[in-house]
Design an enzyme around this catalytic site. Structure first.
Site, short mmCIF file in Angstrom:
data_model
loop_
_atom_site.label_atom_id
_atom_site.label_comp_id
_atom_site.label_asym_id
_atom_site.label_seq_id
_atom_site.Cartn_x
_atom_site.Cartn_y
_atom_site.Cartn_z
N ASP A 234 22.85 22.19 -30.62
CA ASP A 234 21.59 21.81 -29.73
C ASP A 234 20.35 21.89 -30.70
O ASP A 234 19.43 22.36 -29.88
CB ASP A 234 21.59 22.25 -28.42
CG ASP A 234 22.79 22.27 -27.64
OD1 ASP A 234 23.49 21.39 -27.78
OD2 ASP A 234 23.07 23.26 -26.77
N GLU B 209 22.73 13.48 -21.28
CA GLU B 209 22.03 14.58 -21.74
C GLU B 209 21.23 14.69 -23.17
O GLU B 209 21.27 13.62 -23.80
CB GLU B 209 22.98 15.78 -21.72
CG GLU B 209 24.10 16.00 -22.64
CD GLU B 209 25.10 17.15 -22.51
OE1 GLU B 209 25.11 17.72 -21.52
OE2 GLU B 209 25.84 16.91 -23.42
#
Ligand code: FUB
Length: 334
Positions: free
Chosen positions: A13, A236
């Site tokens: 991420d 997401e």
């Protein structure tokens, strides 16, 4: 194949920003766990954050610095577990680390921690940002107006499906979603939108309008994306960047494993779907950031090459990203 940028610990991420002519990377810090893999993402059981920086984005990455642990779950009074994808912003000489975690009731909220340098350390506010919910905060300070925003949300384990509303601002649930509703599906159902909120001057609170839907339209119809359009609907990993006068909102499609983008002339949308940035990588999740550094554009993302395919043990990578004459994004994939 592009080699991992970070090899000393498992990371994912990656949110990258240029501060003081150096690239700072704010990733999740994956760790080993014996928690069984499930669609709720319980196996992503992270407990701290490191910050990395570098001035070189091409192998062998000899300038990469690990600035060490900058925040732990134990440093966050309201958080119980799962420090998922973070991001950072700079305003007026202060640095803000935004991060999701489950609160004591198991509800994902978004917290903020403040520091004096891009590499931290960061001190967490005692409560989550009021009115925040779900996961994957991405900060964006408009280079032309100075307005600051958070973009956020994530389906399934990220709990975004608990905040369905027909229109307008959403209201966070106050009780833990023990059994969350499914995401919308079926003929005529519209996809759930990601959320955005403008940050006030403190950078620690939303402006009074609170969280809003960020609408993404299908280019062929001009209508919001359909719920069943899993190749294009938001799942997401929100990210926002601006090139010229165009805002690019990019995200993961989750269960179809693409990184895709949409464009608008306003940071508030509506956005129109533009295309794919990255095809599926090794591992279930895909998550990224896009940043300009010394005149070139770069895509930071992750896959599971370092762990040979273990979904929750990921590694951050970086590759150059390009635009065609019409502003369409493309990468040169392995
Ligand atoms: O790292 C935990 C979660 O996995 C992130 O919040 C999602 O974006 C996915 O990458």
């Amino acid at each position: 194949m592009t080699p991992p940028l970070i090899t000393t610990i498992y990371t994912a991420d990656p949110s990258a920003h240029v501060f003081n002519d150096r690239v700072y990377i704010y990733p999740s810090h994956d760790r080993e766990t014996d928690i069984a893999f499930n669609d709720n993402g319980d196996q992503y059981d992270m407990a701290d954050y490191h910050v990395f920086s570098t001035s070189s984005l091409e192998p062998p990455y000899t300038d990469l610095v690990d600035h060490g642990v900058v925040l732990r779950t134990d440093d966050v009074p309201w958080a119980s577990k799962q420090l998922w994808a973070p991001d950072a912003a700079c305003k007026d000489g202060k640095y803000y680390l935004y991060f999701p975690a489950r609160d004591q009731q198991g509800i994902f909220r978004i917290g903020v921690a403040v520091g004096d340098a891009p590499e931290g350390p960061f001190k967490a506010d005692p409560e989550p940002i009021p009115g925040s919910f779900s996961i994957d905060p991405a900060s964006f300070v408009d280079p032309d107006t100075g307005d600051a925003y958070l973009y956020f949300g994530g389906l399934w384990g990220g709990q975004l499906q608990c905040y369905q509303s027909p229109a307008g601002p959403t209201t966070p649930k106050t009780t833990a979603p023990t059994s969350t509703p499914p995401e919308p599906a079926g003929a005529g159902a519209k996809a759930l939108f990601p959320k955005y909120a403008q940050l006030d001057a403190s950078m620690r609170k939303f402006t009074p309008e609170g969280a809003q839907d960020l609408i993404i339209l299908a280019p062929e119809t001009g209508e919001p994306l359909a719920a069943d359009d899993h190749d294009r609907r938001f799942f997401e990993a929100a990210w926002m960047h601006k090139r010229g006068d165009t805002y690019y909102f990019s995200y993961s499609t989750g269960d179809t494993h693409y990184l895709v983008y949409a464009t608008s002339k306003s940071p508030r949308g509506p956005f129109t779907y533009g295309g794919r940035i990255l095809e599926p990588v090794l591992g279930w999740t895909t998550h990224h950031s896009i940043v300009e550094f010394r005149g070139r554009w770069w895509l930071f993302h992750h896959d599971c090459e370092l762990s040979k395919g273990v979904n929750h043990l990921r590694c951050v990578k970086v590759r150059e990203l390009f635009y065609d004459d019409e502003g369409r994004i493309f990468t040169k994939q392995d």
